[in-house]
Motif scaffolding. Structure first.
Motif, PDB file in Angstrom:
ATOM      1  N   UNK A   1       0.839  -1.171   0.000  1.00  0.00           N
ATOM      2  CA  UNK A   1       0.000   0.000   0.000  1.00  0.00           C
ATOM      3  C   UNK A   1       0.890   1.243   0.000  1.00  0.00           C
ATOM      4  N   UNK A   2       0.497   2.226  -0.772  1.00  0.00           N
ATOM      5  CA  UNK A   2       1.255   3.468  -0.876  1.00  0.00           C
ATOM      6  C   UNK A   2       0.884   4.415   0.255  1.00  0.00           C
ATOM      7  N   UNK A   3       1.884   4.994   0.888  1.00  0.00           N
ATOM      8  CA  UNK A   3       1.654   6.020   1.904  1.00  0.00           C
ATOM      9  C   UNK A   3       1.446   7.332   1.149  1.00  0.00           C
ATOM     10  N   UNK A   4       0.189   7.653   0.888  1.00  0.00           N
ATOM     11  CA  UNK A   4      -0.199   8.752   0.018  1.00  0.00           C
ATOM     12  C   UNK A   4       0.348  10.095   0.509  1.00  0.00           C
ATOM     13  N   UNK A   5       0.124  10.420   1.749  1.00  0.00           N
ATOM     14  CA  UNK A   5       0.545  11.721   2.265  1.00  0.00           C
ATOM     15  C   UNK A   5       2.060  11.874   2.245  1.00  0.00           C
ATOM     16  N   UNK A   6       2.764  10.831   2.598  1.00  0.00           N
ATOM     17  CA  UNK A   6       4.220  10.875   2.592  1.00  0.00           C
ATOM     18  C   UNK A   6       4.751  11.060   1.175  1.00  0.00           C
ATOM     19  N   UNK A   7       4.180  10.341   0.233  1.00  0.00           N
ATOM     20  CA  UNK A   7       4.624  10.427  -1.156  1.00  0.00           C
ATOM     21  C   UNK A   7       4.339  11.816  -1.737  1.00  0.00           C
ATOM     22  N   UNK A   8       3.152  12.334  -1.505  1.00  0.00           N
ATOM     23  CA  UNK A   8       2.810  13.677  -1.988  1.00  0.00           C
ATOM     24  C   UNK A   8       3.756  14.715  -1.391  1.00  0.00           C
ATOM     25  N   UNK A   9       4.040  14.592  -0.111  1.00  0.00           N
ATOM     26  CA  UNK A   9       4.951  15.511   0.553  1.00  0.00           C
ATOM     27  C   UNK A   9       6.349  15.453  -0.021  1.00  0.00           C
ATOM     28  N   UNK A  10       6.806  14.256  -0.322  1.00  0.00           N
ATOM     29  CA  UNK A  10       8.161  14.097  -0.867  1.00  0.00           C
ATOM     30  C   UNK A  10       8.266  14.707  -2.263  1.00  0.00           C
ATOM     31  N   UNK A  11       7.223  14.560  -3.054  1.00  0.00           N
ATOM     32  CA  UNK A  11       7.210  15.171  -4.380  1.00  0.00           C
ATOM     33  C   UNK A  11       7.414  16.679  -4.260  1.00  0.00           C
ATOM     34  N   UNK A  12       6.700  17.293  -3.335  1.00  0.00           N
ATOM     35  CA  UNK A  12       6.816  18.742  -3.109  1.00  0.00           C
ATOM     36  C   UNK A  12       8.198  19.097  -2.554  1.00  0.00           C
ATOM     37  N   UNK A  13       8.677  18.304  -1.594  1.00  0.00           N
ATOM     38  CA  UNK A  13      10.011  18.541  -1.016  1.00  0.00           C
ATOM     39  C   UNK A  13      11.100  18.566  -2.080  1.00  0.00           C
ATOM     40  N   UNK A  14      10.947  17.743  -3.088  1.00  0.00           N
ATOM     41  CA  UNK A  14      11.944  17.653  -4.152  1.00  0.00           C
ATOM     42  C   UNK A  14      11.759  18.744  -5.208  1.00  0.00           C
ATOM     43  N   UNK A  15      10.747  19.599  -5.029  1.00  0.00           N
ATOM     44  CA  UNK A  15      10.540  20.708  -5.944  1.00  0.00           C
ATOM     45  C   UNK A  15       9.768  20.361  -7.203  1.00  0.00           C
ATOM     46  N   UNK A  16       9.074  19.240  -7.168  1.00  0.00           N
ATOM     47  CA  UNK A  16       8.303  18.806  -8.327  1.00  0.00           C
ATOM     48  C   UNK A  16       6.813  19.082  -8.116  1.00  0.00           C
ATOM     49  N   UNK A  17       6.095  19.085  -9.229  1.00  0.00           N
ATOM     50  CA  UNK A  17       4.645  18.947  -9.190  1.00  0.00           C
ATOM     51  C   UNK A  17       4.343  17.617  -9.868  1.00  0.00           C
ATOM     52  N   UNK A  18       3.143  17.102  -9.669  1.00  0.00           N
ATOM     53  CA  UNK A  18       2.841  15.754 -10.149  1.00  0.00           C
ATOM     54  C   UNK A  18       3.012  15.622 -11.658  1.00  0.00           C
ATOM     55  N   UNK A  19       2.712  16.664 -12.415  1.00  0.00           N
ATOM     56  CA  UNK A  19       2.865  16.550 -13.869  1.00  0.00           C
ATOM     57  C   UNK A  19       4.336  16.388 -14.259  1.00  0.00           C
ATOM     58  N   UNK A  20       5.254  17.013 -13.502  1.00  0.00           N
ATOM     59  CA  UNK A  20       6.688  16.820 -13.748  1.00  0.00           C
ATOM     60  C   UNK A  20       7.074  15.365 -13.536  1.00  0.00           C
ATOM     61  N   UNK A  21       6.621  14.817 -12.432  1.00  0.00           N
ATOM     62  CA  UNK A  21       6.947  13.427 -12.086  1.00  0.00           C
ATOM     63  C   UNK A  21       6.338  12.472 -13.103  1.00  0.00           C
ATOM     64  N   UNK A  22       5.114  12.735 -13.522  1.00  0.00           N
ATOM     65  CA  UNK A  22       4.464  11.888 -14.528  1.00  0.00           C
ATOM     66  C   UNK A  22       5.288  11.854 -15.809  1.00  0.00           C
ATOM     67  N   UNK A  23       5.762  13.008 -16.235  1.00  0.00           N
ATOM     68  CA  UNK A  23       6.579  13.078 -17.450  1.00  0.00           C
ATOM     69  C   UNK A  23       7.855  12.263 -17.287  1.00  0.00           C
TER      70      UNK A  23
END
Length: 66
Positions: A1-23
């Motif tokens: 199971x994915x830890x949703x809040x932790x993953x979303x937070x890490x994406x932001x911490x790394x300076x990304x938005x979800x569309x960047x990560x998707x690409x």
């Protein structure tokens, strides 16, 4: 199971938005959103790529298998 809040937070911490990560993963933003929100699961290869993108290789279990 994915830890949703932790993953979303890490994406932001790394300076990304979800569309960047998707690409970087080679998937659509809507597909990534479904996976991040827990509606669909990540494939093993996506988890591996994402762990490198977000620099979470050593903490992988905390994000995906908790």
């Amino acid at each position: 199971m994915t830890n949703v809040n932790l993953l979303k937070g890490r994406i932001v911490e790394c300076g990304y938005i979800q569309s960047d990560v998707a690409k970087l993963l080679g998937i659509s933003p809507s597909s990534l959103n479904d996976k991040v929100c827990g509606k669909r699961g990540f494939r093993q290869d996506e988890i591996e790529k994402l762990s490198h993108i977000l620099n979470i290789e050593k903490e992988l279990n905390k994000y995906f298998f908790s």
